[in-house]
Design a protein around this motif. Structure first.
Motif, PDB file in Angstrom:
ATOM      1  N   GLU A   1       0.823  -1.200   0.000  1.00  0.00           N
ATOM      2  CA  GLU A   1       0.000   0.000   0.000  1.00  0.00           C
ATOM      3  C   GLU A   1       0.864   1.260   0.000  1.00  0.00           C
ATOM      4  OE1 GLU A   1      -3.590   2.060   2.688  1.00  0.00           O
ATOM      5  OE2 GLU A   1      -2.571   0.224   3.361  1.00  0.00           O
ATOM      6  N   GLN A   2       1.979   1.219   0.775  1.00  0.00           N
ATOM      7  CA  GLN A   2       2.887   2.364   0.798  1.00  0.00           C
ATOM      8  C   GLN A   2       3.521   2.585  -0.567  1.00  0.00           C
ATOM      9  OE1 GLN A   2       5.992   1.981   3.686  1.00  0.00           O
ATOM     10  NE2 GLN A   2       6.901   3.969   3.248  1.00  0.00           N
ATOM     11  N   LYS A   3       3.891   1.503  -1.225  1.00  0.00           N
ATOM     12  CA  LYS A   3       4.505   1.611  -2.547  1.00  0.00           C
ATOM     13  C   LYS A   3       3.540   2.219  -3.551  1.00  0.00           C
ATOM     14  CE  LYS A   3       6.812  -1.234  -6.031  1.00  0.00           C
ATOM     15  NZ  LYS A   3       7.224  -2.623  -6.402  1.00  0.00           N
ATOM     16  N   GLU A   4       2.264   1.774  -3.514  1.00  0.00           N
ATOM     17  CA  GLU A   4       1.265   2.312  -4.435  1.00  0.00           C
ATOM     18  C   GLU A   4       1.005   3.793  -4.160  1.00  0.00           C
ATOM     19  OE1 GLU A   4      -2.149  -0.104  -4.010  1.00  0.00           O
ATOM     20  OE2 GLU A   4      -1.266  -1.869  -4.994  1.00  0.00           O
ATOM     21  N   PHE A   5       0.979   4.175  -2.882  1.00  0.00           N
ATOM     22  CA  PHE A   5       0.731   5.570  -2.544  1.00  0.00           C
ATOM     23  C   PHE A   5       1.888   6.459  -3.003  1.00  0.00           C
ATOM     24  CE2 PHE A   5       1.053   9.211   0.342  1.00  0.00           C
ATOM     25  CZ  PHE A   5      -0.208   9.759   0.191  1.00  0.00           C
ATOM     26  N   VAL A   6       3.116   5.995  -2.814  1.00  0.00           N
ATOM     27  CA  VAL A   6       4.280   6.779  -3.240  1.00  0.00           C
ATOM     28  C   VAL A   6       4.260   6.964  -4.758  1.00  0.00           C
ATOM     29  CG1 VAL A   6       6.803   6.768  -3.409  1.00  0.00           C
ATOM     30  CG2 VAL A   6       5.690   6.157  -1.260  1.00  0.00           C
ATOM     31  N   SER A   7       3.899   5.892  -5.465  1.00  0.00           N
ATOM     32  CA  SER A   7       3.812   6.000  -6.930  1.00  0.00           C
ATOM     33  C   SER A   7       2.756   7.026  -7.338  1.00  0.00           C
ATOM     34  CB  SER A   7       3.492   4.632  -7.521  1.00  0.00           C
ATOM     35  OG  SER A   7       3.303   4.715  -8.907  1.00  0.00           O
ATOM     36  N   LYS A   8       1.610   6.962  -6.676  1.00  0.00           N
ATOM     37  CA  LYS A   8       0.532   7.920  -6.968  1.00  0.00           C
ATOM     38  C   LYS A   8       0.960   9.348  -6.633  1.00  0.00           C
ATOM     39  CE  LYS A   8      -4.109   9.077  -5.345  1.00  0.00           C
ATOM     40  NZ  LYS A   8      -5.205   8.689  -4.426  1.00  0.00           N
ATOM     41  N   LEU A   9       1.666   9.509  -5.493  1.00  0.00           N
ATOM     42  CA  LEU A   9       2.139  10.829  -5.090  1.00  0.00           C
ATOM     43  C   LEU A   9       3.157  11.377  -6.092  1.00  0.00           C
ATOM     44  CD1 LEU A   9       2.336  13.122  -2.999  1.00  0.00           C
ATOM     45  CD2 LEU A   9       4.072  11.769  -1.800  1.00  0.00           C
ATOM     46  N   TYR A  10       4.028  10.518  -6.568  1.00  0.00           N
ATOM     47  CA  TYR A  10       5.044  10.957  -7.532  1.00  0.00           C
ATOM     48  C   TYR A  10       4.389  11.476  -8.811  1.00  0.00           C
ATOM     49  CZ  TYR A  10       8.770  10.717 -10.992  1.00  0.00           C
ATOM     50  OH  TYR A  10       9.638  11.020 -12.006  1.00  0.00           O
ATOM     51  N   VAL A  11       3.425  10.721  -9.319  1.00  0.00           N
ATOM     52  CA  VAL A  11       2.748  11.143 -10.546  1.00  0.00           C
ATOM     53  C   VAL A  11       2.028  12.472 -10.328  1.00  0.00           C
ATOM     54  CG1 VAL A  11       0.895  10.558 -12.178  1.00  0.00           C
ATOM     55  CG2 VAL A  11       2.484   8.796 -11.404  1.00  0.00           C
ATOM     56  N   TYR A  12       1.392  12.620  -9.170  1.00  0.00           N
ATOM     57  CA  TYR A  12       0.653  13.851  -8.896  1.00  0.00           C
ATOM     58  C   TYR A  12       1.606  15.039  -8.783  1.00  0.00           C
ATOM     59  CZ  TYR A  12      -2.365  17.229  -6.574  1.00  0.00           C
ATOM     60  OH  TYR A  12      -3.063  18.365  -6.267  1.00  0.00           O
ATOM     61  N   LEU A  13       2.743  14.857  -8.100  1.00  0.00           N
ATOM     62  CA  LEU A  13       3.687  15.958  -7.938  1.00  0.00           C
ATOM     63  C   LEU A  13       4.299  16.364  -9.275  1.00  0.00           C
ATOM     64  CD1 LEU A  13       5.520  14.897  -4.642  1.00  0.00           C
ATOM     65  CD2 LEU A  13       3.792  16.677  -4.919  1.00  0.00           C
ATOM     66  N   VAL A  14       4.572  15.385 -10.133  1.00  0.00           N
ATOM     67  CA  VAL A  14       5.102  15.717 -11.450  1.00  0.00           C
ATOM     68  C   VAL A  14       4.083  16.520 -12.252  1.00  0.00           C
ATOM     69  CG1 VAL A  14       5.873  14.744 -13.648  1.00  0.00           C
ATOM     70  CG2 VAL A  14       6.732  13.805 -11.504  1.00  0.00           C
ATOM     71  N   ASP A  15       2.813  16.089 -12.184  1.00  0.00           N
ATOM     72  CA  ASP A  15       1.773  16.831 -12.908  1.00  0.00           C
ATOM     73  C   ASP A  15       1.641  18.256 -12.385  1.00  0.00           C
ATOM     74  OD1 ASP A  15       1.273  14.611 -14.425  1.00  0.00           O
ATOM     75  OD2 ASP A  15      -0.436  13.926 -13.228  1.00  0.00           O
ATOM     76  N   GLU A  16       1.647  18.427 -11.067  1.00  0.00           N
ATOM     77  CA  GLU A  16       1.520  19.760 -10.490  1.00  0.00           C
ATOM     78  C   GLU A  16       2.762  20.608 -10.767  1.00  0.00           C
ATOM     79  OE1 GLU A  16      -1.070  21.227  -9.196  1.00  0.00           O
ATOM     80  OE2 GLU A  16      -2.282  19.432  -9.522  1.00  0.00           O
ATOM     81  N   MET A  17       3.917  19.936 -10.861  1.00  0.00           N
ATOM     82  CA  MET A  17       5.133  20.688 -11.215  1.00  0.00           C
ATOM     83  C   MET A  17       5.001  21.258 -12.627  1.00  0.00           C
ATOM     84  SD  MET A  17       9.044  19.299 -11.598  1.00  0.00           S
ATOM     85  CE  MET A  17       8.569  18.393 -13.073  1.00  0.00           C
ATOM     86  N   HIS A  18       4.454  20.444 -13.546  1.00  0.00           N
ATOM     87  CA  HIS A  18       4.234  20.943 -14.900  1.00  0.00           C
ATOM     88  C   HIS A  18       3.239  22.106 -14.903  1.00  0.00           C
ATOM     89  CE1 HIS A  18       5.538  16.771 -16.580  1.00  0.00           C
ATOM     90  NE2 HIS A  18       6.585  17.556 -16.315  1.00  0.00           N
ATOM     91  N   VAL A  19       2.200  21.999 -14.072  1.00  0.00           N
ATOM     92  CA  VAL A  19       1.233  23.091 -13.976  1.00  0.00           C
ATOM     93  C   VAL A  19       1.906  24.361 -13.492  1.00  0.00           C
ATOM     94  CG1 VAL A  19      -0.860  23.879 -12.801  1.00  0.00           C
ATOM     95  CG2 VAL A  19      -0.726  21.539 -13.634  1.00  0.00           C
ATOM     96  N   ALA A  20       2.777  24.224 -12.474  1.00  0.00           N
ATOM     97  CA  ALA A  20       3.472  25.396 -11.936  1.00  0.00           C
ATOM     98  C   ALA A  20       4.408  26.004 -12.964  1.00  0.00           C
ATOM     99  CB  ALA A  20       4.241  25.004 -10.676  1.00  0.00           C
TER     100      ALA A  20
END
Length: 1019
Positions: free
Chosen positions: A536-555
């Motif tokens: 579960e931790q691994k899946e959450f970290v993967s999801k967090l990474y994708v979200y942060l990359v997307d938000e970085m592109h938005v910024a």
């Protein structure tokens, strides 16, 4: 008072100038302090008789004449008043006495005082005043018809029994019924009469209250559309007996409680009617049979409805039968046969108004004889039309009473109370109860929410980091372009990272970024507890990474974009509407986890919007997690205390958990919020039905049917107005066309035929509007419709247990119901419960009755699709899309139909269907369209569609798999990494195998090309 003389004044001389007589007369009396006396005070006024002394003889003989009579009601004394002062009119007794009056109406000044209130405050608050008004009996038997101009020799009497105290009853009698000939309708707003009119002069028969305008909906019988024409005819053309009398009586606290108890035992109360030519006392002594003895059963159960204190309606008169009286009213003795009633009748008839001679009827015997002859004539009708009366030889046949059935006699009766027996809970009290169960949550401060602030803070840190890197880059290289060109990308990166570490910038923005990421995890993703499962931790970290990359592109886009003034509020609204649609889509295809994420995102973005929490609760209902659903619904109510759907679902869950008190609070509050809801009233009725509260459930269902009937009538009116407007437009167009056409001779055959045709068309168009009354739904239709609407609400919110209960009530309702609507709702219930085969069978039966329903065809397709029977599913989906109006869930229908075409390798057809579904674009529609284009070889277009799918949902493994296939076929091996597909748990092994085979083919082709190149080099 009541024929008893309370006192007599001295002889006074009139003032001829002022036309005033100063009596200065005082008297007193001490009535008993008991409930019967209070009823007498409520019914019987004090009468004042003005007498003129004409002559005094020598022997003391006095000749007098009655000038007039005045009356004064004492009812205000029962309301707590201790002093009354009135100027009451004096009405003449006979026409001859008017000569002693001036032209102006004479009056009498009267003052009445009591030492103490007749009722204490406690007694006044506990007692009840009951009013019963018997208006008119219409369509009386034809045998009652009299020659024109001849007075009636008969007396028409009505009577009923009501409680007085906890163990005593009182009989209410209505005398002085007048037989009237038909020809015109009774005047509206006419004045009501007092009881016991024999003691009063004609001018004092009337009281100050009037019959109000008839209500739009009556409470009694003969209220259907099929009875309207008969009632109109009877109330205009046929004979009637008019009482127009109101009797008011007193019930102490015990009597009011007993009234409520007796209504609970038997809600049908008899009002008996008779016609006689002799006093009731003699009739009871000489002949126990009462002539023309009929009875009407008044349903007073509605007086137990909360807040109801008034009923009025028409009630059919039927022959009096003791067995019927016992079965329906739980009574054994007729009130017209009781000694009390006979004594009252004898006393009233023995006393007449002062100075008014009693007239004797000369044709009484003739009238009785005529009645007997008519009774003989009616025996043939009784034998032919009432066989049930002859089935029991011990039951006496009421021959004269059967004439009421033949004439279809009915009587208008009104009953009212000064206060409801069951008080209605106020809206404020209901709101207080809901507030006590679910305290309101304070509104969030205007501005961005915690989650939004966390995202904005992350964007800020991304900008700060980029600024720090840029500064370090300028310090290291400045304008030295030759140095930059001499270094590779890896060397430039190493130089910049070294400079950031030496200057301390790296440590600074790393710590600031760390805090921003923590806020994202805590406020945006709502993760506050440590992980216990490594996967579960691994899946959450993967999801967090994708979200942060997307938000970085938005910024970064915000920094380098020239459209900095773009309205972010509108973008937020658009994204929220998309999220809501994506959540519905994910819920429809069974991806509950994805749907929950969308709803969670909506709730975080809009914490003050109860609708998102309500819909999230409905998802938990579908998943069977009722406690989570309850939490969501309660959260929605705490956000907005008047959110009606959430209140209704709180009540539904309370019903499921058998917390009936809470359920009643929530549902009653939902019914009190405007606009009124059919579903809320029906659910409240189902709750009372579960609690065995029959009368309260009936009241709730009646309110629901009334609301639905009004909605249907309003909708029908709007449709008729639109049709009429369209007809007028068509006529205008036809007129314009006729003006443009060549003139036709007026004597030609065509000109003779066209008007007839146009008249026929006009009649055809007018026919529906002329029968607009028939557009009001029948009781059977309304009973079924309220259940249908409620079941649909319950199914939409996945309350399957209560929906099944409502469906069973619809099936068991005595008035029947629409079989098509029931079968359709039953199929939806079976589908949600996973019984796909039974749902398909129900839909087959429903389509036999109505095969033009696109929703039924689509639902049938879902049943087959979920069973894996794709051929039948495809046929059903295709049928549902052929109708002019698409099914209500056309989006999921198109998605599943496209997937079936794709499964059957009909890629062109699948492409067309997915393209139609892209009218409401989502990740699944773009994915389907991209897959279809890929299979037909349109790789470039397919890649665009799949890229659009990743924008809407970057965690769909199937999208990444097809992008890998496109990259491989395009020769971009370095971009064809299927890591994303594996990381997001791609389930389709065939796609993974296809990717592996394609990569192997590319490697083999490269190896072959290498060997070929080396061989050529050797040569």
């Amino acid at each position: 008072m009541d024929g008893v003389i309370l006192g007599e004044s001295d002889k006074k001389h009139a003032n001829p100038v002022d036309h005033v007589v100063d009596y200065d007369f005082t008297c007193s009396f001490n009535p008993p302090n008991d409930p019967q006396t209070f009823t007498d005070i409520a019914q019987k006024p004090i009468t004042f008789t003005v007498i003129e002394i004409l002559h005094e003889g020598k022997k003391g003989e006095i000749k007098t004449a009655v000038l007039g009579q005045a009356v004064l009601d004492l009812f205000p004394l029962l309301e707590g008043q201790c002093s009354l002062s009135f100027r009451v009119p004096v009405n003449p007794g006979i026409k001859e006495s008017r000569h002693g009056f001036s032209r102006k109406q004479p009056t009498l000044d009267v003052c009445i005082n009591v030492l103490a209130p007749l009722l204490s405050e406690a007694e006044l608050s506990a007692c009840t005043f009951l009013k019963v008004a018997v208006e008119t009996a219409y369509s009386v038997p034809e045998s009652w018809t009299l020659p024109l101009g001849s007075p009636s020799p008969f007396t028409y009497i009505a009577g009923m029994e009501v409680p007085l105290t906890a163990d005593q009853d009182q009989v209410l009698m209505f005398y002085e019924g007048q037989l009237k000939a038909g020809g015109q309708r009774e005047a509206k707003g006419r004045q009501r009469k007092r009881p016991h009119q024999a003691l009063l002069v004609p001018g004092n028969h009337f009281i100050r209250t009037f019959f109000q305008q008839e209500p739009r909906l009556e409470d009694g019988e003969l209220t259907g559309l099929e009875d309207r024409s008969f009632r109109n005819e009877a109330e205009i053309t046929k004979n009637r007996v008019s009482w127009d009398t109101e009797v008011q009586c007193f019930l102490d606290a015990g009597g009011a409680s007993r009234l409520q108890h007796k209504i609970t035992e038997s809600r049908l109360w008899p009002v008996e009617i008779m016609r006689t030519s002799v006093p009731l006392a003699k009739l009871s002594e000489d002949n126990p049979e009462i002539p023309f003895h009929g009875m009407a059963f008044v349903d007073i159960g509605r007086l137990l409805y909360p807040g109801v204190s008034h009923i009025r309606g028409a009630y059919t008169v039927q022959p009096f039968q003791e067995t019927e009286l016992l079965n329906k009213a739980k009574r054994r003795v007729s009130v017209l046969k009781e000694p009390k009633a006979a004594a009252i009748q004898a006393r009233v008839r023995a006393t007449s108004a002062a100075g008014i001679p009693k007239k004797a009827w000369k044709n009484s015997d003739g009238g009785s004889k005529g009645a007997k002859e008519q009774a003989k004539k009616s025996k043939q009708y009784t034998a032919d039309d009432s066989p049930e009366c002859l089935s029991n030889p011990d039951t006496p046949v009421n021959v004269e009473g059967n004439m009421y059935l033949q004439a279809r006699t009915y009587v208008i009766i009104e009953i009212s109370l000064n206060r409801p027996l069951v008080p209605k809970t106020s809206n404020e009290e209901l709101a207080r109860r809901v507030k006590a169960l679910i305290p309101p949550r304070p509104k969030h401060i205007a501005g961005p929410s915690r989650a939004e602030r966390a995202v904005l803070d992350f964007h800020t840190q991304v900008g700060n980091t980029m600024a720090a890197v840029s500064e370090q880059f300028v310090e290291l290289f400045g304008e030295n372009s030759k140095l930059r060109e001499s270094l590779s990308e890896e060397q430039l990166l190493a130089e910049v990272m070294g400079g950031l570490n030496v200057s301390g910038r790296y440590f600074t923005f790393k710590e600031e970024m760390k805090r921003a990421v923590v806020r994202i995890v805590r406020d945006k993703m709502q993760r506050k507890k440590p992980f216990t499962d490594p996967q579960e931790q691994k899946e959450f970290v993967s999801k967090l990474y994708v979200y942060l990359v997307d938000e970085m592109h938005v910024a970064l886009n915000k920094i380098y974009s020239s459209d900095e003034t773009e309205d972010s509020t509108d973008e937020m609204k658009l994204e929220s509407s998309q999220l809501k649609r994506f959540a519905k889509e994910a819920q429809s295809i069974g991806n509950y986890q994805q749907a929950a994420q969308y709803y969670q995102e909506l709730v975080v973005r809009h914490p003050d919007e109860p609708l998102h929490k309500f819909e999230w609760g409905s998802l938990h209902m579908l998943m069977g997690d009722y406690m989570k659903a309850k939490e969501c619904y309660h959260d929605a109510v705490s956000t907005q205390q008047t959110h009606k759907p959430s209140l209704m679902m709180c009540g539904v869950l309370a019903m499921m958990f058998e917390n009936y008190k809470e359920a009643q609070t929530f549902l009653e509050r939902a019914t009190s919020i405007d606009p009124p809801s059919v579903e809320a009233w029906t659910l409240l009725g189902l709750l009372h039905l579960t609690m065995n509260e029959t009368i309260l459930s009936e009241r709730a269902f009646m309110e629901a049917k009334l609301l639905l009937g009004e909605d249907e009538a309003h909708h029908k009116t709007n449709v008729d107005n639109k049709e009429k407007h369209s007809e007028d437009n068509i006529k205008d167009v036809n007129v314009q066309q006729d003006e443009q056409e060549t003139d036709i001779p007026p004597q030609s055959p065509t000109s003779d035929q066209d008007p007839e045709l146009s008249d026929q068309d006009t009649e055809e168009h007018r026919e529906p509007s002329s029968h607009s009354d028939s557009s009001w739904p029948t009781p059977a239709e309304l009973t079924s419709a309220i259940y249908t609407n409620t079941v649909q609400f319950l199914l939409q919110n996945n309350a399957l247990q209560i929906a099944e209960y409502a469906l069973s009530q619809e099936l068991l309702c005595s008035e029947g119901g629409y079989i098509v609507g029931y079968l359709f709702n039953l199929a939806q219930l079976q589908l949600l419960k996973g019984d796909y085969s039974s749902a398909a069978s129900s839909l087959k039966e429903a389509l036999l009755y109505r095969n033009q329903n696109p929703d039924a065809w689509a639902l049938k397709g879902h049943c087959y699709y979920l069973q894996g029977i794709f051929t039948e599913a495809r046929e059903s989906y295709e049928w549902s899309l052929k109708f002019p109006h698409p099914p209500s869930d056309s989006h999921i229908t198109l998605l599943r139909l496209g997937s079936i075409y794709f499964r059957e390798k009909k890629f062109e057809r699948a492409k067309e269907v997915f393209l139609q579904a892209c009218e409401l674009p989502s990740s699944l529609t773009w994915l389907g369209l991209g897959k279809a284009c890929y299979r037909v070889g349109e790789l470039g277009v397919a890649e665009e569609y799949l890229a659009a799918a990743t924008v809407l949902n970057s965690m769909n493994a199937e999208v990444w798999a097809y992008l890998s296939l496109i990259s491989l076929k395009s020769g971009r091996l370095e971009e064809a990494d299927q890591h994303n597909a594996i990381r997001f748990n791609l389930q389709e092994s065939s796609l993974l195998n296809e990717i592996s085979e394609l990569k192997d083919q590319i490697r083999m082709s490269k190896l072959a090309s290498c060997f070929q190149t080396s061989a050529e080099a050797k040569i």
